[in-house]
Motif scaffolding. Structure first.
Motif, PDB file in Angstrom:
ATOM      1  N   ARG A  34     -31.167  12.919  19.465  1.00  0.00           N
ATOM      2  CA  ARG A  34     -32.065  13.298  18.381  1.00  0.00           C
ATOM      3  C   ARG A  34     -31.561  14.518  17.619  1.00  0.00           C
ATOM      4  O   ARG A  34     -31.965  14.743  16.475  1.00  0.00           O
ATOM      5  N   ASP A  35     -30.716  15.341  18.252  1.00  0.00           N
ATOM      6  CA  ASP A  35     -30.132  16.478  17.550  1.00  0.00           C
ATOM      7  C   ASP A  35     -28.794  16.143  16.898  1.00  0.00           C
ATOM      8  O   ASP A  35     -28.154  17.015  16.300  1.00  0.00           O
ATOM      9  N   ILE A  36     -28.349  14.884  17.053  1.00  0.00           N
ATOM     10  CA  ILE A  36     -27.094  14.465  16.440  1.00  0.00           C
ATOM     11  C   ILE A  36     -27.345  13.689  15.156  1.00  0.00           C
ATOM     12  O   ILE A  36     -26.659  13.870  14.154  1.00  0.00           O
ATOM     13  N   ILE A  37     -28.356  12.824  15.184  1.00  0.00           N
ATOM     14  CA  ILE A  37     -28.568  11.901  14.072  1.00  0.00           C
ATOM     15  C   ILE A  37     -29.995  12.008  13.538  1.00  0.00           C
ATOM     16  O   ILE A  37     -30.944  12.217  14.308  1.00  0.00           O
ATOM     17  N   LYS A  38     -30.150  11.868  12.234  1.00  0.00           N
ATOM     18  CA  LYS A  38     -31.455  11.843  11.588  1.00  0.00           C
ATOM     19  C   LYS A  38     -31.737  10.417  11.127  1.00  0.00           C
ATOM     20  O   LYS A  38     -30.807   9.655  10.851  1.00  0.00           O
ATOM     21  N   PRO A  39     -33.013  10.033  11.013  1.00  0.00           N
ATOM     22  CA  PRO A  39     -33.328   8.646  10.617  1.00  0.00           C
ATOM     23  C   PRO A  39     -32.656   8.231   9.315  1.00  0.00           C
ATOM     24  O   PRO A  39     -32.174   7.103   9.197  1.00  0.00           O
ATOM     25  N   GLU A  40     -32.601   9.130   8.331  1.00  0.00           N
ATOM     26  CA  GLU A  40     -32.044   8.744   7.038  1.00  0.00           C
ATOM     27  C   GLU A  40     -30.540   8.523   7.068  1.00  0.00           C
ATOM     28  O   GLU A  40     -29.945   8.096   6.075  1.00  0.00           O
ATOM     29  N   GLN A  41     -29.902   8.802   8.203  1.00  0.00           N
ATOM     30  CA  GLN A  41     -28.469   8.564   8.300  1.00  0.00           C
ATOM     31  C   GLN A  41     -28.132   7.153   8.777  1.00  0.00           C
ATOM     32  O   GLN A  41     -26.957   6.777   8.815  1.00  0.00           O
ATOM     33  N   PHE A  42     -29.143   6.378   9.132  1.00  0.00           N
ATOM     34  CA  PHE A  42     -28.908   4.979   9.448  1.00  0.00           C
ATOM     35  C   PHE A  42     -28.581   4.235   8.158  1.00  0.00           C
ATOM     36  O   PHE A  42     -29.159   4.501   7.103  1.00  0.00           O
ATOM     37  N   GLY A  43     -27.690   3.270   8.249  1.00  0.00           N
ATOM     38  CA  GLY A  43     -27.301   2.523   7.067  1.00  0.00           C
ATOM     39  C   GLY A  43     -28.317   1.466   6.662  1.00  0.00           C
ATOM     40  O   GLY A  43     -28.297   0.986   5.535  1.00  0.00           O
ATOM     41  N   TYR A  44     -29.194   1.079   7.580  1.00  0.00           N
ATOM     42  CA  TYR A  44     -30.183   0.043   7.311  1.00  0.00           C
ATOM     43  C   TYR A  44     -31.577   0.635   7.465  1.00  0.00           C
ATOM     44  O   TYR A  44     -31.908   1.226   8.500  1.00  0.00           O
ATOM     45  N   ALA A  45     -32.403   0.444   6.446  1.00  0.00           N
ATOM     46  CA  ALA A  45     -33.718   1.078   6.409  1.00  0.00           C
ATOM     47  C   ALA A  45     -34.573   0.683   7.607  1.00  0.00           C
ATOM     48  O   ALA A  45     -35.287   1.508   8.176  1.00  0.00           O
ATOM     49  N   VAL A  46     -34.515  -0.584   8.019  1.00  0.00           N
ATOM     50  CA  VAL A  46     -35.360  -1.021   9.116  1.00  0.00           C
ATOM     51  C   VAL A  46     -34.953  -0.339  10.421  1.00  0.00           C
ATOM     52  O   VAL A  46     -35.793  -0.004  11.262  1.00  0.00           O
ATOM     53  N   HIS A  47     -33.670  -0.097  10.605  1.00  0.00           N
ATOM     54  CA  HIS A  47     -33.216   0.626  11.799  1.00  0.00           C
ATOM     55  C   HIS A  47     -33.720   2.067  11.774  1.00  0.00           C
ATOM     56  O   HIS A  47     -34.081   2.628  12.817  1.00  0.00           O
ATOM     57  N   ALA A  48     -33.733   2.686  10.602  1.00  0.00           N
ATOM     58  CA  ALA A  48     -34.249   4.047  10.485  1.00  0.00           C
ATOM     59  C   ALA A  48     -35.718   4.093  10.890  1.00  0.00           C
ATOM     60  O   ALA A  48     -36.157   5.009  11.599  1.00  0.00           O
TER      61      ALA A  48
END
Length: 469
Positions: A54-68
């Motif tokens: 959770r400290d490495i990746i933010k939701p908006e960094q996913f390439g697919y909106a549904v995965h975020a």
């Protein structure tokens, strides 16, 4: 970056890892869907992995909106103490058209079945972040290409360079919340060894300093000098001595052999040089600039000039520099000439002082400098103005709450020093004869003022208003 992904109209159409890899021909990095599915599946199988990523990746960094959205829902559930798995997540996505299109609740089960081992979760998360940064770079390059292709008097090359510098800074800050994403996790033993090594260096150093000497003995003892990785703010009213303290910091750091970067948003570079020459020779800036010099004084200045030439000091007086521009320039210099101290004069001049956007620019500048200090492990000292209301108080000594946009600055700074110069106020409060005041009383009052003015000449108070160490 999430906006960029939406702008590309990227939809998650496939129903399996293999299909996902082959189907999205518009995606320059098809592997990101595979990484995202594998990561989310592993996290569903073992929620403990969320704490690792959770400290490495933010939701908006996913390439697919549904995965975020799935990732956000998992964080939400776990923070509430609920296990995040296909069964508990299904209710959140019953009305989600994007998930329905690729299989609905069955897709959540498919993710869990494509689980990876827990130990690989940070690696997959880091890969997703890097791919997100690459997409942002491509979009920034496309925008720059479009702008550079059009000749316009309203869009000069200098503005385009600034735009791209800002874009690069934003991309870089997307790694690990703007911190140094490439920095690996470290065990407590390793971190403790580093802390003890610094303590040993401080113990063995002259004056027992943890950092670079400020040049003021009492202040060195109080805060330990300019400490690597710390962000210090020096606040005060105009003409209170902030810039003089900044130049003094440069002098002592450079003389001790440290590389220094000084951004002077207020003083031209030549005046900074004049001030350093004045410290070295005792010849005032006024005498230097007016040419009121005799032969021996010229010889002193020539000798001092040679001493300055041997120092590793960069003076940047680029007006109106933005936080992103300045950060990139400093890091560029640091790669060629390791820096021991960074000084910024002053925060409110960064990106414009009087526009409405300053309300956003100053906190952004403060945060950028704090992150830069941590990333480079170099002390950053930034000057800041304080509110005019200070002048209306009986006690005009400023406090950290008096800083302009104080909330953000107070939160970011490890140390806050406030400068107060009584002479500044005394010189502006010459006594005036009161009605019906006789000569003797007025002379006495004027004499007291004159004595206080003389006693305060060349003196300033330094108030340590915050010290996190």
């Amino acid at each position: 970056m999430f906006d960029g992904a939406q702008r590309k109209s990227r939809n998650l159409r496939p129903r399996s890892v293999a299909q996902l890899r082959d189907d999205d021909s518009q995606n320059p990095y098809p592997i990101d869907g595979v990484c995202e599915q594998s990561l989310l599946g592993g996290l569903m199988r073992n929620n403990a992995g969320l704490g690792m990523v959770r400290d490495i990746i933010k939701p908006e960094q996913f390439g697919y909106a549904v995965h975020a959205r799935i990732f956000e829902a998992m964080l939400h559930l776990v923070d509430r103490g609920v296990q995040a798995n296909p069964a508990t997540l299904k209710g959140y996505f019953e009305q989600d058209a994007a998930l329905t299109e690729i299989g609905g609740g069955k897709y959540l089960t498919l993710l869990a079945e494509s689980a990876i081992t827990l130990i690989n979760s940070p690696g997959y998360a880091a890969m997703i972040v890097e791919l997100a940064q690459r997409r942002e770079l491509m979009m920034a390059a496309e925008d720059l290409h479009d702008r550079a292709s059009r000749l316009s008097l309203d869009d000069p090359v200098s503005g385009q360079i600034e735009f791209f510098s800002e874009a690069l800074a934003r991309v870089e800050q997307q790694g690990a919340f703007g911190e140094n994403r490439s920095k690996p996790y470290r065990g407590l033993a390793e971190v403790t060894d580093e802390a003890l090594a610094r303590a040993q260096r401080a113990y063995q150093s002259e004056g027992k300093l943890a950092g670079i000497s400020i040049g003021i003995e009492a202040l060195d003892k109080r805060i330990g000098g300019w400490i690597p990785g710390n962000f210090t703010i020096i606040g005060g009213r105009p003409s209170s001595g902030k810039s003089a303290m900044a130049v003094t910091a440069i002098y002592h750091a450079a003389r001790a052999g440290h590389g220094v970067y000084f951004w002077s948003g207020e003083m031209p570079a030549r005046i900074v040089s004049n001030r350093l020459l004045a410290i070295l020779t005792g010849i005032s800036v006024a005498k230097q600039t007016r040419g009121e010099l005799d032969g021996p004084e010229w010889d002193q200045l020539i000798g001092a000039r040679q001493a300055l030439a041997d120092w590793s000091v960069v003076i940047d007086d680029q007006s109106n520099a933005t936080p992103g521009m300045l950060r990139q320039r400093i890091k560029g210099v640091h790669k060629k000439m390791p820096l021991g101290l960074i000084v910024v004069d002053y925060l409110q001049l960064m990106g414009g002082e009087n526009s409405d956007e300053s309300k956003e620019t100053v906190p952004a500048a403060s945060r950028a400098m704090r992150l830069l200090a941590k990333e480079l492990d170099v002390p950053v000292v930034a000057l800041s103005q304080v509110k005019r209301e200070v002048d209306l108080r009986d006690d005009k000594r400023p406090h950290q709450a008096d800083l302009l946009w104080s909330g953000a600055l107070e939160a970011d700074a490890h140390t806050i020093l406030m400068v107060y110069r009584e002479n500044y106020y005394l010189s502006r409060s010459r006594p005036q004869r009161k009605p019906f005041e006789d000569d003797e009383k007025f002379a006495k009052r004027h004499g007291q003022w004159s004595a206080a003015l003389e006693a305060s000449e060349g003196k300033a108070e330094l108030i340590v208003d915050k010290d996190r160490e």
